[in-house]
Design a protein around this motif. Sequence first.
Motif, mmCIF file in Angstrom:
data_model
loop_
_atom_site.group_PDB
_atom_site.id
_atom_site.type_symbol
_atom_site.label_atom_id
_atom_site.label_comp_id
_atom_site.label_asym_id
_atom_site.label_seq_id
_atom_site.Cartn_x
_atom_site.Cartn_y
_atom_site.Cartn_z
ATOM 1 N N ALA A 128 -12.410 143.537 30.548
ATOM 2 C CA ALA A 128 -11.878 144.667 31.323
ATOM 3 C C ALA A 128 -12.584 145.935 30.844
ATOM 4 N N GLY A 129 -12.416 146.991 31.585
ATOM 5 C CA GLY A 129 -13.039 148.258 31.202
ATOM 6 C C GLY A 129 -12.310 148.897 30.031
ATOM 7 N N ARG A 130 -12.727 148.588 28.839
ATOM 8 C CA ARG A 130 -12.087 149.144 27.632
ATOM 9 C C ARG A 130 -13.158 149.750 26.719
ATOM 10 N N ASP A 131 -12.746 150.738 25.952
ATOM 11 C CA ASP A 131 -13.664 151.338 24.994
ATOM 12 C C ASP A 131 -14.077 150.287 23.938
ATOM 13 N N PRO A 132 -15.345 150.275 23.548
ATOM 14 C CA PRO A 132 -15.810 149.260 22.585
ATOM 15 C C PRO A 132 -15.020 149.255 21.281
ATOM 16 N N SER A 133 -14.446 150.398 20.889
ATOM 17 C CA SER A 133 -13.734 150.457 19.611
ATOM 18 C C SER A 133 -12.454 149.612 19.615
ATOM 19 N N LEU A 134 -11.991 149.179 20.801
ATOM 20 C CA LEU A 134 -10.746 148.412 20.871
ATOM 21 C C LEU A 134 -10.933 146.921 20.576
ATOM 22 N N GLY A 135 -12.174 146.492 20.474
ATOM 23 C CA GLY A 135 -12.426 145.090 20.106
ATOM 24 C C GLY A 135 -12.177 144.102 21.221
ATOM 25 N N VAL A 136 -12.113 144.566 22.456
ATOM 26 C CA VAL A 136 -11.841 143.669 23.591
ATOM 27 C C VAL A 136 -13.146 143.088 24.140
ATOM 28 N N THR A 137 -14.206 143.890 24.111
ATOM 29 C CA THR A 137 -15.453 143.512 24.780
ATOM 30 C C THR A 137 -16.614 143.440 23.767
ATOM 31 N N THR A 138 -17.663 142.742 24.170
ATOM 32 C CA THR A 138 -18.855 142.677 23.314
ATOM 33 C C THR A 138 -19.410 144.091 23.143
ATOM 34 N N HIS A 139 -19.716 144.459 21.905
ATOM 35 C CA HIS A 139 -20.103 145.853 21.628
ATOM 36 C C HIS A 139 -21.469 146.177 22.241
ATOM 37 N N PRO A 140 -21.593 147.336 22.912
ATOM 38 C CA PRO A 140 -22.882 147.686 23.541
ATOM 39 C C PRO A 140 -24.030 147.772 22.535
#
Length: 362
Positions: free
Chosen positions: A48-60
């Motif tokens: 989902a569209g979440r800030d990378p700092s939240l640990g939800v998505t692969t870090h850019p």
Amino acid sequence: MQTVSIRHTQSYDPDILYRSVCEHFEALILAADLSADMHVLLKPNLLAGRDPSLGVTTHPALIQAVALRLRELGVKHITLADSPGGLYTPASLRKVYSACKLNPLREILTLNEDVTSGERDGFSILTPVLQADYLINLPKLKTHGLTVMSASVKNLFGCIPGLRKPELHCVYPTIEAFTALLLDLSAAVKPHLTLVDAVDCMEGNGPGGGKVRPMGYTLCSRDVYATDEIAAKLMALQPSMAPTIRLARKRGLCDPQAIQQIGDNLIPANPPFILPDSIITKERFFSTRGLFHHFFGRKRTYPVILADKCIGCGLCGESCPKHLIDIMSKKAVIARKGCISCFCCQEMCPVHAIDVVRKRAW
Ligand code: SF4
Ligand code: SF4
């Protein structure tokens, strides 16, 4: 022999990540796989569209390091594609790219906006995945309310377009059937390489609502199943608790004794990763409450809306495969009958307004 390269990767500092990625590529002799005219597809976890700092998505920053290394090795065509939860349209993809801070990467790769799909082995699969000559799977290591862990195999579910994903939850409502589907899908997609973002992981109510658990590793292998074995080890998770690992072993796809670990020493999480509330562990089962639930028929876990937190965004309803969620008076309401406990609703909630309870079957 299945080889997994392990690297201490303390942070998302670009230099540290770049060094780790180069070491993985060298250890696995990946340059030999690649050529200038190849179309390389990066498949991160963009739940989902979440800030990378939240640990939800692969870090850019990890995606960037991989793309940079590919460019240095001469690869000209690099595309990033994933189907996040919810709708799959160019507009929704652009929103997710922006929230996940991926737009700066447009200089070195293409962010996919083609929302067509095609068929392979009975699965509907994103067109750029089907067209890729070389597929790099870039999962985020997280706990998961349905499959216990989300890493290499689970990440490939995002190769299925948009709302076809919740539909599959309906067709395969049990964890056994859904796990078999995931393994069939990973055989159909067959990534050439998997590189796991285990720098900052997620524990607790993953994959969308847990807490960041810093671990400081990246794991890399040509083999998705071996990578999951090592990822489970890092979480200090009993492999038998992860349905995808259990089934991969049963199907003879992975022999844990035959995995060769190279690179840095892997130190498992201590204490082990906290599991999602929906997972009934032995400890939870043998607690006073667990035994009470068991003997009085309250064996299953279900989502409940925390009305004081709910902002009425409707994302949970969009992703519910059984269409059980309506917005009433600006709050989500879950219809009681028919829930298959897939927790797609919980993973999409941006404000952690969906909790888990054990109840009698509705
Ligand atoms: S209410 Fe939530 S857990 Fe139940 S079927 Fe819908 S998405 Fe799955
Ligand atoms: S429960 Fe969460 S996802 Fe559903 S409407 Fe409320 S805030 Fe949105």
